[in-house]
Design an enzyme around this catalytic site. Structure first.
Site, PDB file in Angstrom:
ATOM      1  N   ASP A   1       0.859  -1.381  -0.538  1.00 52.95           N
ATOM      2  CA  ASP A   1      -0.181  -0.154   0.010  1.00 52.95           C
ATOM      3  C   ASP A   1       0.530   0.875   0.021  1.00 52.95           C
ATOM      4  O   ASP A   1       0.133   2.171   0.137  1.00 52.95           O
ATOM      5  CB  ASP A   1      -1.198   0.042   1.205  1.00 52.95           C
ATOM      6  N   TYR A   2       2.288   0.993  -0.764  1.00 50.02           N
ATOM      7  CA  TYR A   2       2.363   2.283  -0.019  1.00 50.02           C
ATOM      8  C   TYR A   2       2.814   2.589  -2.187  1.00 50.02           C
ATOM      9  O   TYR A   2       3.385   1.734  -2.681  1.00 50.02           O
ATOM     10  CB  TYR A   2       4.278   1.515   0.003  1.00 50.02           C
ATOM     11  N   SER A   3       2.431   3.742  -1.601  1.00 54.10           N
ATOM     12  CA  SER A   3       2.187   4.399  -3.743  1.00 54.10           C
ATOM     13  C   SER A   3       1.515   3.579  -4.478  1.00 54.10           C
ATOM     14  O   SER A   3       1.640   3.693  -5.428  1.00 54.10           O
ATOM     15  CB  SER A   3       3.605   4.924  -4.034  1.00 54.10           C
TER      16      SER A   3
END
Length: 519
Positions: A210-212
């Site tokens: 869910d990072y970037s």
């Protein structure tokens, strides 16, 4: 039944359901749980994405919170309007319709306010959760607005490299003391930043689906081709939309990690964390542990960890230590944070030989406010990192690199000793924050003001002027307030003592008015 009685019952019910239902949804929404953690979550996510396209967040928690409160207000409106229109002596004509609608609307507003306040008390002040709400976390861990890049890029930092490596507990890996966080990394620039960090000696990389919106894992995957064996890769049990809730099927847990492997272009990750964990049930979910055991047997994951920077941090960390299931813990840790976290770190190392990764190490570095004593340290970030690493129980710290300057600025602190001047800047910063910044924006002071002054807004506009250098914007916003701090002149200051972090409200208001006006 009289309309007043109906309205009173509706307001009480709204407060109760706001506290017990909407408050729970909002609390979980702040953790960032995957849509599958909420009733009808996948459907609500699709609805939310239609309403707010390209917003890469888990939306059901927020939508359920709003939906619950609006439903309570709508139900109150209908019930009170009906009571007004059908009670003894009610006017069934046009006047009765208007009277009923107005009465219903006022009752609905009261129900909405009661439910909203109860929701806020549950989610942010921690009522019903032993006081562990999000407001204290916002102050102690996140610390308000964070500036993560020093205003000047010093020549002395150029070419800085990792100069110290530390054992990551029982994993046996020697990790770079300052390691790469990738929450804002994506695209070609992210790829370049990863390569530069690795070239400078960074050998621990932390990422998550869910990072970037998977962009972080993809950029890292491209950057580490041909260099995988030099690195320790950590990712999370989550989807691009959020963290997997307890009870998630074993197959879904496995699929989440396998998705990370595909994006990273590798056949294995070294570490998988339970992401942003705030619940013992999620930490110890049997399905999660079975999924990890299978992944380890298949050679797809080597070690299990958890990360936490949430209201239940201490409870989650202690349970993880007791279980002896976890090889690594990643905790919010910085100067001025809760003393008990130091005790947790010591227990993890001495009792279980766990690796300890520090995160949220910068808290709220407001560089404009530090200008008066910047001569004592080259950068607040470097002083903060040296303080964290002065604890030899910390294996490494993870910080997000997202600008070219960061490789120089951040790595310049690697292997450096904590000096008295570093402690001085941290102490003075902490005093500045505690003494001047409205940390939780909780509104606890507002009822104490007989003039109805929006104290929190005045403090925020002062912060813009004083700490960020946005003088014109701050003065413009202040001028638009319906009531300003001129009302504090000659006031007996009943607001004193109402601030949970001890701000001297009366003097701050008078100073703010002088600062934000031309008079």
């Amino acid at each position: 039944m009289r309309a007043r009685t109906v309205a009173s019952i509706c307001v009480v019910v709204s407060a109760g359901l706001g506290f017990g239902v909407a408050g729970s949804f909002l609390y979980k929404a702040a953790i960032g749980l995957d849509p599958s953690a909420f009733p009808a979550g996948d459907w609500l996510q699709r609805v939310g994405e239609r309403l707010i396209p390209d917003l890469q967040l888990s939306l059901p928690g927020v939508l359920l919170t709003l939906g619950t409160l609006l439903a309570l207000a709508g139900g109150t409106f209908l019930l009170v309007r009906r009571a007004l229109r059908t009670g003894p002596g009610a006017d069934v004509g046009r006047r009765g319709f208007l009277t009923g609608s107005l009465g219903g609307a006022l009752a609905a507003l009261a129900a909405l306010l009661a439910g909203g306040v109860a929701t806020w008390l549950r989610a942010f002040r921690g009522l019903g959760n032993e006081g562990r709400g999000w407001a204290p976390v916002a102050g102690e861990i996140f610390g308000g607005a964070v500036t993560k890049t020093n205003p000047t890029w010093e020549e002395a930092w150029r070419g800085a490299r990792v100069r110290s490596y530390r054992r990551l507990g029982r994993t046996g890996w020697n990790a770079s003391d300052i390691s790469l966080g990738s929450g804002r990394i994506h695209g070609e620039q992210g790829e370049r930043l990863v390569r530069e960090a690795v070239d400078r000696g960074v050998n621990y990389i932390d990422t998550a689906p869910d990072y970037s919106a998977t962009g972080s894992e993809q950029a890292i995957g491209r950057a580490i081709r041909g260099r995988r064996d030099q690195l320790f890769l950590a990712t999370k049990f989550c989807t691009p939309r959020g963290h997997l809730p307890p009870g998630t099927p074993v197959s879904a847990y496995k699929a989440a990690v396998e998705g990370s492997l595909a994006r990273l272009g590798t056949d294995r990750v070294d570490l998988v964390h339970v992401h942003s964990c705030d619940e013992i049930d999620r930490l110890m979910d049997p399905n999660l542990h079975e999924a990890f055991d299978r992944l380890r047997e298949e050679g797809k994951a080597r070690f299990l960890g958890f990360s936490t920077h949430t209201p239940n941090l201490i409870q989650v960390a202690n349970r993880a230590i007791e279980s002896d299931r976890f090889d690594v813990m990643m905790l919010a840790y910085h100067h001025g944070i809760w003393p008990r976290i130091g005790e947790v770190i010591e227990r993890a190392r001495s009792q279980r030989d766990m690796g300890v990764v520090a995160m949220k190490t910068l808290k709220g570095a407001r560089h404009h406010g530090l200008a008066g004593f910047r001569d004592q340290a080259n950068a607040f970030s470097q002083a903060a990192f040296k303080w964290v690493l002065a604890n030899d129980q910390v294996s490494c710290l993870v910080v997000s690199f997202f600008e070219e300057q960061h490789a120089d600025e951040y790595l310049y602190a690697s292997g450096a000793a904590l000096m008295p001047r570093d402690v001085a800047i941290l102490d003075r910063y902490e005093q500045a924050v505690r003494g001047s910044y409205c940390v939780p924006h909780c509104g606890a002071c507002l009822e104490s003001c007989p003039e109805g002054l929006p104290i929190h807004d005045v403090l925020r506009h002062r912060m813009y002027f004083e700490d960020y250098g946005w003088e014109k914007q701050a003065m413009g916003l202040y001028a638009k307030l319906a009531k300003d701090a001129s009302v504090c002149a000659g006031c007996p200051a009943p607001c004193l003592g109402s601030c949970p972090v001890g701000l001297p409200i009366a003097s701050r208001m008078r100073e703010a008015h002088q600062m934000l006006t031309l008079s």
